[in-house]
Motif scaffolding. Structure first.
Motif, PDB file in Angstrom:
ATOM      1  N   ASN A 175       9.522   6.778  -8.550  1.00 48.47           N
ATOM      2  CA  ASN A 175       9.838   7.115  -9.927  1.00 48.47           C
ATOM      3  C   ASN A 175       8.671   6.716 -10.833  1.00 48.47           C
ATOM      4  O   ASN A 175       8.424   5.528 -11.067  1.00 48.47           O
ATOM      5  CB  ASN A 175      11.125   6.376 -10.331  1.00 48.47           C
TER       6      ASN A 175
ATOM      7  N   ASP B 212      -3.258  10.602  -7.565  1.00 52.23           N
ATOM      8  CA  ASP B 212      -3.812  10.168  -8.858  1.00 52.23           C
ATOM      9  C   ASP B 212      -5.284  10.551  -8.968  1.00 52.23           C
ATOM     10  O   ASP B 212      -5.738  11.083  -9.982  1.00 52.23           O
ATOM     11  CB  ASP B 212      -3.695   8.644  -9.008  1.00 52.23           C
TER      12      ASP B 212
ATOM     13  N   ARG C 237       4.102   1.690  -1.725  1.00 53.20           N
ATOM     14  CA  ARG C 237       4.742   2.149  -0.496  1.00 53.20           C
ATOM     15  C   ARG C 237       5.229   0.948   0.288  1.00 53.20           C
ATOM     16  O   ARG C 237       4.528  -0.070   0.367  1.00 53.20           O
ATOM     17  CB  ARG C 237       3.734   2.942   0.346  1.00 53.20           C
TER      18      ARG C 237
ATOM     19  N   GLY D 205      -2.124   6.955  -4.325  1.00 54.41           N
ATOM     20  CA  GLY D 205      -3.385   6.985  -5.063  1.00 54.41           C
ATOM     21  C   GLY D 205      -4.178   8.280  -4.894  1.00 54.41           C
ATOM     22  O   GLY D 205      -4.877   8.706  -5.811  1.00 54.41           O
TER      23      GLY D 205
ATOM     24  N   GLY E 256      12.933   4.054  -4.125  1.00 50.04           N
ATOM     25  CA  GLY E 256      12.683   5.445  -4.525  1.00 50.04           C
ATOM     26  C   GLY E 256      11.294   5.594  -5.109  1.00 50.04           C
ATOM     27  O   GLY E 256      10.513   4.630  -5.135  1.00 50.04           O
TER      28      GLY E 256
ATOM     29  N   LYS F 140       0.879  -2.684   2.946  1.00 47.82           N
ATOM     30  CA  LYS F 140       1.042  -3.281   1.624  1.00 47.82           C
ATOM     31  C   LYS F 140       1.482  -4.743   1.681  1.00 47.82           C
ATOM     32  O   LYS F 140       1.773  -5.349   0.650  1.00 47.82           O
ATOM     33  CB  LYS F 140       2.035  -2.456   0.792  1.00 47.82           C
TER      34      LYS F 140
HETATM   35  P1  ADP Z   1      -1.665   4.035  -2.003  1.00 45.34           P
HETATM   36  O1  ADP Z   1      -2.454   5.244  -2.335  1.00 45.34           O
HETATM   37  O2  ADP Z   1      -2.153   3.302  -0.804  1.00 45.34           O
HETATM   38  O3  ADP Z   1      -0.199   4.308  -1.904  1.00 45.34           O
HETATM   39  P2  ADP Z   1      -2.574   3.010  -4.582  1.00 45.34           P
HETATM   40  O4  ADP Z   1      -2.415   1.673  -5.223  1.00 45.34           O
HETATM   41  O5  ADP Z   1      -3.962   3.515  -4.430  1.00 45.34           O
HETATM   42  O6  ADP Z   1      -1.811   2.976  -3.185  1.00 45.34           O
HETATM   43  O7  ADP Z   1      -1.788   4.097  -5.444  1.00 45.34           O
HETATM   44  C1  ADP Z   1      -0.416   4.125  -5.518  1.00 45.34           C
HETATM   45  C2  ADP Z   1      -0.001   5.096  -6.605  1.00 45.34           C
HETATM   46  O8  ADP Z   1       1.319   5.526  -6.328  1.00 45.34           O
HETATM   47  C3  ADP Z   1       0.056   4.454  -7.972  1.00 45.34           C
HETATM   48  O9  ADP Z   1      -0.081   5.435  -8.980  1.00 45.34           O
HETATM   49  C4  ADP Z   1       1.495   3.917  -8.009  1.00 45.34           C
HETATM   50  O10 ADP Z   1       1.962   3.708  -9.304  1.00 45.34           O
HETATM   51  C5  ADP Z   1       2.221   5.038  -7.320  1.00 45.34           C
HETATM   52  N1  ADP Z   1       3.441   4.616  -6.659  1.00 45.34           N
HETATM   53  C6  ADP Z   1       3.555   4.007  -5.468  1.00 45.34           C
HETATM   54  N2  ADP Z   1       4.855   3.839  -5.162  1.00 45.34           N
HETATM   55  C7  ADP Z   1       5.559   4.338  -6.196  1.00 45.34           C
HETATM   56  C8  ADP Z   1       6.964   4.478  -6.465  1.00 45.34           C
HETATM   57  N3  ADP Z   1       7.873   4.041  -5.624  1.00 45.34           N
HETATM   58  N4  ADP Z   1       7.336   5.070  -7.623  1.00 45.34           N
HETATM   59  C9  ADP Z   1       6.383   5.525  -8.483  1.00 45.34           C
HETATM   60  N5  ADP Z   1       5.059   5.429  -8.293  1.00 45.34           N
HETATM   61  C10 ADP Z   1       4.656   4.846  -7.148  1.00 45.34           C
END
Ligand code: ADP
Length: 562
Positions: free
Chosen positions: A432, A72, A376, A69, A430, A381
C-alpha cells in the motif's frame, strides 16, 4: 563450437573508454568500478552533452507497476534524463488489461510479430507520452492476469521466462517500428536493460540483430538492481528464447554439485542475467558499494568471477529518488506538511505521527518513540533478525509498525505479534503506497536490517521526511546513512545509525541508542533530522553520472561484434 564461442565472449577486450575517460587525470589503469565519478569529469560531461536515444527495458515502472525499488527507479530516472534533453522510451509489460493505471495509454495499432517459444508471437504496443518520456507498454495475453508482475497467491508464475523473453524481443523491435511523435527511435540507441527480466536485450543485439547489420551502432547496458535474481531455468528451455543455437554458451550455467536436486541431475541450466553480463557493453549497479560486492563470492551469487573478468566496465551509481512524489512539504498522502526549515508539523504538533497512531489503532502517544519498517518480507530484508529481536524490543516503551508482504511465515508472525503486543505493535500485511508514505512521515525511526541491499530506497525516503534510519551497514545503506557521532569534532555529518554485524544484539543496541537520543538529546535529534532532510537525493546529479557512463559506452566499439 559452443566452448569456442564462450571463450570468445569471455576473452579480455580492450576498453578504450577506461583509458580515454581519465586522460589526463591521475587515475591508475587498475581503477575500475570503485572509481568515484569525479566532479570535474561530470562537469565535462555536462559541457559536452550529447543527446542520446535511450530505451529502458524493465519489468516494472511506477506508477504503472511497482513491487519495489526497480519500479521506483524506472519510473523516475527516465524523466530526469528526458529533462536533460535525451529522447527516452521506457518499454514494460501492460499488466492486466483495463487496469486504471494504464487508462492514459493508447493502442499504437502496430501489431508486431516476434519469434520465440517455438513460434511466432504477436504483441501490441500501447503508449503514453508523459513528463517528456515515451512510456511504451507491451500487450499480450500472458500479462493479463491477477497478481503482481511476477506471481500471485500461489507463487511465481510458471511462465515468467516466456513473459520476459517476449518483453525483450518486443523491446528490441520497438525503436525500429514505433513512429513515436512521428519518428522512430531508430537503430542508434542505447538500451538500458534492467535486471534479468530485460537481460535478453543485450544478447539479442549481439546474436540476432548485429549479424544482420542492425543495431551496429547501438549500445547496451545491463543495470543490476538485485543479483540474487538471475532468471535461471532448465537448459532444455534454451530453445524457447528465440536465440540461434550457437549462442547457448553465453547463457550456459552449471549448478554446483551441492545445489543439484538428485543423483542424475547434471545441473545444466540457462541463466539470463549471465547472458546479459557476457554480452552487454557495460554493467551498472545501483551503488558503488554493491558494484564491489557483486565481484565477491559472498555477494556475486555465482557470477562474481564473470563480473571480475569484466570489472573495467562495471560501475556503481547510487540511486536518486523522485523528490516530487516524496516531498513532505506537499505529499498528498500525509496529514501535515513540513520542511527542514519548519519542522513544526513533524516535531511540535506531530500531526503525522498522531494520525498514523490513530489510523493503526495504536494508543495516541506523541512522546513514545515510533519505529517503522517497510519492505518485502524476505530473508534479504533481515526479517528473521527482526523476529528474534522483537520480543526484547517490545519490552521497552516503544511502538513498532511494519508494512510488508512476502513470505507467508513472516506475514503470520506479524499477525501473531500484533495480537500478543496489541498496544505496541502493528503489522500491516499487503502492498500500500499511501500507507508507506504515512509510515515514512509519521515514524521517528525507520529500521532497515537488510542482509544485503544493492541501494535501498526506504532509507532515502525516511531521511527526506526527517525520519532517522537505523540500518545494517551494507551496500547502499552503508553508503547513504552516516552514523551519528555525538563526540565528533566540528560539524557532525551523521544522519542515522549503520550497525554491523547483522546480529540481534547489534541491531537492538543501535535501536536503543537511537531511542535514547530521541528521548534525551532533542537538539542532537533535530540535527539528525535536518541533515537527513537536507541531503541531495534528487536524480539531477545522478543523471549526470549516468551520462558519463553512456559516454563511455559509445566511446568503445560494441563489446560483441560479429
Ligand atoms: P527492494 O527493491 O529490494 O524491494 P527498495 O528499498 O529498493 O527495496 O525499494 C522498495 C520500494 O518498494 C520502496 O518504494 C518502498 O516504499 C516500496 N515498498 C516495499 N514494500 C511495500 C509495501 N508493502 N507497501 C508499499 N510500498 C512498499
Amino acid at each position: 563450437m559452443v566452448k569456442a564461442l564462450f571463450f570468445y565472449i569471455l576473452k579480455p577486450r580492450l576498453v578504450i573508454s577506461q583509458y580515454l575517460c581519465h586522460i589526463p587525470g591521475d587515475v591508475q589503469v587498475g581503477d575500475t568500478h570503485a572509481d568515484k565519478l569525479e566532479d570535474d569529469e561530470l562537469t565535462q560531461v555536462n559541457l559536452n552533452k550529447v543527446p542520446y536515444n535511450i530505451v529502458f527495458v524493465t519489468s516494472e515502472a511506477s506508477p504503472y507497476s511497482k513491487t519495489g525499488g526497480l519500479g521506483d527507479v524506472c519510473g523516475s530516472l527516465p524523466i530526469a534524463l528526458a529533462a536533460r534533453g535525451h529522447r527516452v522510451m521506457v518499454v514494460s509489460p501492460r499488466y492486466l488489461c483495463g487496469d486504471e493505471r494504464f487508462a492514459g495509454t493508447v493502442n499504437l495499432d502496430s501489431p508486431t510479430k516476434v519469434y520465440c517459444a517455438g513460434g511466432v508471437q504477436e504483441v501490441d504496443f500501447f503508449h503514453e507520452y508523459r513528463k517528456g518520456v515515451d512510456w511504451v507498454f507491451v500487450d499480450h495475453p500472458c500479462y493479463r492476469r491477477p497478481g503482481n508482475p511476477y506471481g500471485d497467491i500461489y507463487g511465481a508464475f510458471g511462465d515468467n521466462q516466456f513473459r520476459f523473453t517476449l518483453l525483450c524481443h518486443a523491446a528490441c523491435e520497438a525503436p525500429l517500428v514505433l513512429p513515436l511523435g512521428g519518428f522512430t527511435y531508430g537503430q542508434n540507441c542505447l538500451f538500458l536493460a534492467n535486471d534479468w527480466h530485460a537481460g535478453l536485450v543485450p544478447v539479442l543485439l549481439a546474436a540476432k540483430y548485429r549479424p544482420h547489420g542492425i543495431y551496429k551502432d547501438a549500445r547496451s547496458i545491463i543495470v543490476i538492481h538485485n543479483i540474487a535474481h538471475q532468471g535461471v531455468e532448465a537448459a532444455s528451455t534454451y530453445c524457447n528464447l528465440g536465440l540461434p543455437w550457437e549462442w547457448y554458451g553465453a547463457l550456459e550455467w552449471i549448478f554446483p554439485t551441492w545445489a543439484r536436486t538428485h543423483a542424475l541431475d547434471t545441473g545444466q541450466a540457462v541463466n539470463i542475467l549471465k547472458g546479459a553480463i557476457v554480452t552487454a557493453d557495460r554493467i551498472l549497479t545501483v551503488s558503488e558499494g554493491y558494484a564491489w560486492e557483486i565481484t565477491t563470492p559472498e555477494g556475486g551469487y555465482g557470477l562474481h568471477e564473470l563480473l571480475t573478468s569484466r570489472e573495467f566496465v562495471v560501475n556503481g551509481i547510487t540511486n536518486g529518488i523522485d523528490i516530487t512524489e516524496w516531498d513532505p512539504s506537499s505529499d498528498e498522502h500525509i496529514s501535515s506538511h513540513y520542511t527542514a526549515d519548519d519542522l513544526s508539523g513533524k516535531v511540535v504538533i506531530m500531526e503525522c505521527k498522531i494520525a498514523l497512531q490513530k489510523e493503526l489503532g495504536l494508543p495516541i502517544r506523541p512522546d513514545c518513540p515510533l519505529i517503522g519498517f517497510i519492505g518485502r518480507l524476505d530473508y534479504q530484508k533481515g526479517i528473521d533478525v527482526i523476529l528474534s529481536a522483537a520480543p526484547a524490543l517490545l519490552q521497552d516503551d516503544v511502538q513498532f509498525v511494519m508494512l510488508g508482504s512476502g513470505e507467508r511465515q513472516y506475514e503470520e508472525w506479524m499477525r501473531a505479534t500484533e495480537a500478543a503486543f496489541n498496544s505496541k505493535y502493528r503489522g500491516w500485511v499487503g502492498f500500500n503506497v499511501a500507507i508507506a508514505h504515512r509510515i515514512t512521515a509519521g515514524c521517528d525511526i525507520l529500521l532497515m536490517p537488510s542482509r544485503f541491499e544493492p541501494c535501498g530506497l526506504n532509507q532515502l525516503y525516511a531521511m527526506r521526511y526527517g525520519t532517522v534510519p537505523v540500518v545494517h551497514g551494507t551496500g547502499g545503506l552503508k553508503e547513504t546513512v552516516k552514523t551519528f557521532n555525538p563526540y565528533a569534532e566540528g560539524e557532525d555529518e551523521g544522519t542515522g545509525w549503520a550497525f554491523s554485524p547483522l546480529t540481534r544484539e547489534c541491531m537492538l543496541e543501535a535501536v536503543r541508542v537511537a531511542i535514547k537520543t530521541y528521548r534525551e538529546h532533542k537538539t542532537s535529534w533535530e540535527g539528525l533530522m535536518r541533515r537527513g532532510m537536507e541531503r541531495d537525493c534528487s536524480w539531477d546529479n545522478v543523471a549526470l553520472e549516468y551520462e558519463q557512463v553512456f559516454q563511455w559506452a559509445f566511446m568503445d566499439p560494441p563489446y560483441i561484434i560479429n
